[in-house]
Design an enzyme around this catalytic site. Structure first.
Site, PDB file in Angstrom:
ATOM      1  N   GLU A  67      -4.982   4.208  -3.593  1.00 51.29           N
ATOM      2  CA  GLU A  67      -3.950   3.290  -3.556  1.00 51.29           C
ATOM      3  C   GLU A  67      -4.613   2.522  -2.280  1.00 51.29           C
ATOM      4  O   GLU A  67      -4.636   3.142  -1.088  1.00 51.29           O
ATOM      5  CB  GLU A  67      -2.683   3.637  -3.459  1.00 51.29           C
ATOM      6  CG  GLU A  67      -1.821   3.914  -4.724  1.00 51.29           C
ATOM      7  CD  GLU A  67      -0.388   3.906  -4.551  1.00 51.29           C
ATOM      8  OE1 GLU A  67       0.221   3.694  -5.327  1.00 51.29           O
ATOM      9  OE2 GLU A  67      -0.006   4.281  -3.248  1.00 51.29           O
ATOM     10  N   CYS A  68      -4.844   1.210  -2.205  1.00 52.46           N
ATOM     11  CA  CYS A  68      -4.917   0.520  -0.824  1.00 52.46           C
ATOM     12  C   CYS A  68      -6.337   1.315  -0.025  1.00 52.46           C
ATOM     13  O   CYS A  68      -7.384   1.079  -0.518  1.00 52.46           O
ATOM     14  CB  CYS A  68      -3.799   0.373  -0.135  1.00 52.46           C
ATOM     15  SG  CYS A  68      -3.926  -0.743   1.261  1.00 52.46           S
ATOM     16  N   GLY A  69      -6.089   1.974   0.788  1.00 49.52           N
ATOM     17  CA  GLY A  69      -7.153   2.563   1.738  1.00 49.52           C
ATOM     18  C   GLY A  69      -7.765   3.586   0.622  1.00 49.52           C
ATOM     19  O   GLY A  69      -9.142   3.636   0.810  1.00 49.52           O
ATOM     20  N   PHE A  87      -8.364   2.964  -2.693  1.00 53.00           N
ATOM     21  CA  PHE A  87      -9.066   2.213  -3.359  1.00 53.00           C
ATOM     22  C   PHE A  87     -10.265   1.952  -2.616  1.00 53.00           C
ATOM     23  O   PHE A  87     -11.465   1.950  -3.162  1.00 53.00           O
ATOM     24  CB  PHE A  87      -8.397   0.880  -3.609  1.00 53.00           C
ATOM     25  CG  PHE A  87      -8.876  -0.123  -4.615  1.00 53.00           C
ATOM     26  CD1 PHE A  87      -9.478   0.202  -5.754  1.00 53.00           C
ATOM     27  CD2 PHE A  87      -8.832  -1.439  -3.854  1.00 53.00           C
ATOM     28  CE1 PHE A  87     -10.308  -0.999  -6.425  1.00 53.00           C
ATOM     29  CE2 PHE A  87      -9.376  -2.339  -4.548  1.00 53.00           C
ATOM     30  CZ  PHE A  87     -10.199  -2.146  -5.774  1.00 53.00           C
ATOM     31  N   THR A  92      -6.194   0.320  -7.023  1.00 51.43           N
ATOM     32  CA  THR A  92      -5.663  -0.960  -6.694  1.00 51.43           C
ATOM     33  C   THR A  92      -5.180  -1.126  -5.198  1.00 51.43           C
ATOM     34  O   THR A  92      -5.020   0.054  -4.529  1.00 51.43           O
ATOM     35  CB  THR A  92      -4.438  -1.161  -7.352  1.00 51.43           C
ATOM     36  OG1 THR A  92      -3.203  -0.421  -6.963  1.00 51.43           O
ATOM     37  CG2 THR A  92      -4.494  -0.971  -8.874  1.00 51.43           C
TER      38      THR A  92
END
Length: 435
Positions: free
Chosen positions: A326-328, A330, A427
């Site tokens: 997730e985010c970082g 990803f 994502t």
């Protein structure tokens, strides 16, 4: 046990409500009360400070992202205490246009459960005008009760006297006045406050806040205005555990995991094994899923690129086990990260994108996602609510299929997002709950 609850609200971010909330939590706990904290809206950092102040896990209560039954379930579990302090995100009424009670504003919680509001008003640069602001809050929504006011950033005894008299003339009790004190400032970085785990001398800082609030606020009056929280529901919308044994990256680069997500995984019988990529640790190969949370990999890109055992172990794990970022997380699953100085650092290469923190663009807001393919956060076709908050951007998208179709908090399409390849998905949006 059902806690007496109140909401610490304000007119805007930066009014001092976090300092007041943390200080009150510790000051009340020092009286021997069992205190817990909660944060309205999508915030990873404040629940960590709440946990440090109370000695009990924090939780997020997000009326937009969480269906009402799930929201009530989490609130009821957190109310297994004597006092529950709910800190508002942004301003008390700030949310997104949505169905009644689903805006994401802390006011939704006050209205749904009859929780009174302790309103923190920054009075710097004003005196009697604060009464007009207080009057507006008191009359704006009949379903939201402003039970007391705390004056913050008071400049002098005379300043306090003028502000207090103006507000109390409205019939609103002023239960405290916090004078200007630069030692109360919380350190910040680009995504908000520095995490509690990174705060130097955290315990001393919280104790200092508690001393200030105990001296500045009438704690007995605060306890008197609090009311029992009457909430209940079910965990039906909770995110399912991605596996029976979950390897969870956990350090200064990977720290953004919602307490309610981990709590549900454990309640469902999953075992969580933490590891630190910054310490060059690899996910335990006995696990069947690996979760790379968001955090600040852009601040540690050089160390992560040099963490050979971590990267090699992650690649081996992805051959047989599911991996989600997730985010970082990803960003680290991609081919490379460009840091703030323009230096490009190779990453895991399990997905094809390259991301940059040098070419920044702020991405902020609620997200509605429909999964195009199966992922550890849900099966293909699942609808998930979450949020996005980052400054990094994709500079080279790669050629992996997208993971989800996104819309914003008002349902406006944003296109496809994320990537999937084999057992690996990722994502930029953080999942909070199923729809």
């Amino acid at each position: 046990m059902t806690a007496r609850a109140f909401i610490v609200g304000a007119a805007r971010s930066g009014s001092g409500k976090t300092s007041v909330a943390i200080g009150l939590m510790r000051a009340l706990a020092r009286r021997g009360l069992a205190v817990r904290g909660a944060k309205s809206g999508p915030d990873y950092i404040d629940p960590g400070f709440h946990a440090a102040a109370t000695g009990a896990p924090g939780v997020n209560l997000d009326s937009w992202a969480m269906p009402p039954a799930f929201l009530g379930h989490l609130a009821a579990a957190q109310a297994e205490a004597e006092v529950l302090v709910i800190e508002s995100a942004m301003g008390l009424f700030d949310g997104v246009p949505a169905a009644p009670g689903r805006s994401g504003a802390a006011a939704d919680l006050a209205r749904a459960w009859g929780v009174p509001v302790l309103l923190v008003l920054d009075v710097s640069g004003q005196s009697q005008t604060v009464a007009a602001i207080a009057r507006g809050f008191a009359s704006h929504d009949p379903g939201v009760r402003i039970a007391g006011v705390v004056l913050n950033q008071v400049a002098s005894e005379r300043h306090e006297r003028l502000c207090r008299a103006a507000v109390e003339a409205l019939g609103l009790p002023v239960v405290g006045a916090v004078h200007r004190n630069p030692d109360m400032a919380l350190p910040e970085r680009h995504l908000g406050l520095v995490q509690a785990r990174e705060h130097a001398a955290l315990e001393a800082f919280i104790e200092r806040l508690a001393e200030v609030m105990a001296r500045s606020i009438d704690l007995d009056a605060v306890l008197t205005l609090a009311r029992p929280l009457d909430a209940g529901g079910s965990a039906v919308a909770a995110l399912p555990p991605p596996g029976q044994r979950i390897a969870l990256a956990d350090d200064a680069a990977f720290a953004f995991v919602y307490p309610h997500v981990l709590g549900h995984w454990r309640a469902a019988g999953a075992e969580i094994l933490r590891f630190s990529p910054l310490a060059d640790e690899a996910p335990d190969p006995s696990c069947d899923a690996c979760w790379l949370p968001g955090g600040y990999p852009e601040l540690h890109a050089g160390r992560l690129a040099a963490a050979g055992r971590f990267l090699a172990g992650l690649r081996r794990f992805a051959a047989t086990g599911s991996v989600h970022g997730e985010c970082g997380g990803f960003m680290v699953l991609g081919r490379a990260i460009e840091d703030a100085g323009g230096v490009t650092h190779p990453m895991a290469g399990l997905l094809g994108q390259v991301t940059s923190y040098a070419q920044r663009r702020m991405n902020l807001g609620y997200r509605q996602a429909r999964l195009i393919g199966a992922a550890p956060i849900g099966p293909a076709g699942a609808r998930i609510r979450g949020h996005e908050f980052h400054y990094s951007r994709v500079t080279e998208p790669g050629d992996d299929p997208p993971l989800a179709e996104l819309a914003d908090g008002e349902g406006r399409p944003l296109g496809v997002s994320g990537a999937r390849r084999g057992n690996v998905t990722g994502t930029f949006f953080h999942a909070i709950a199923m729809e």
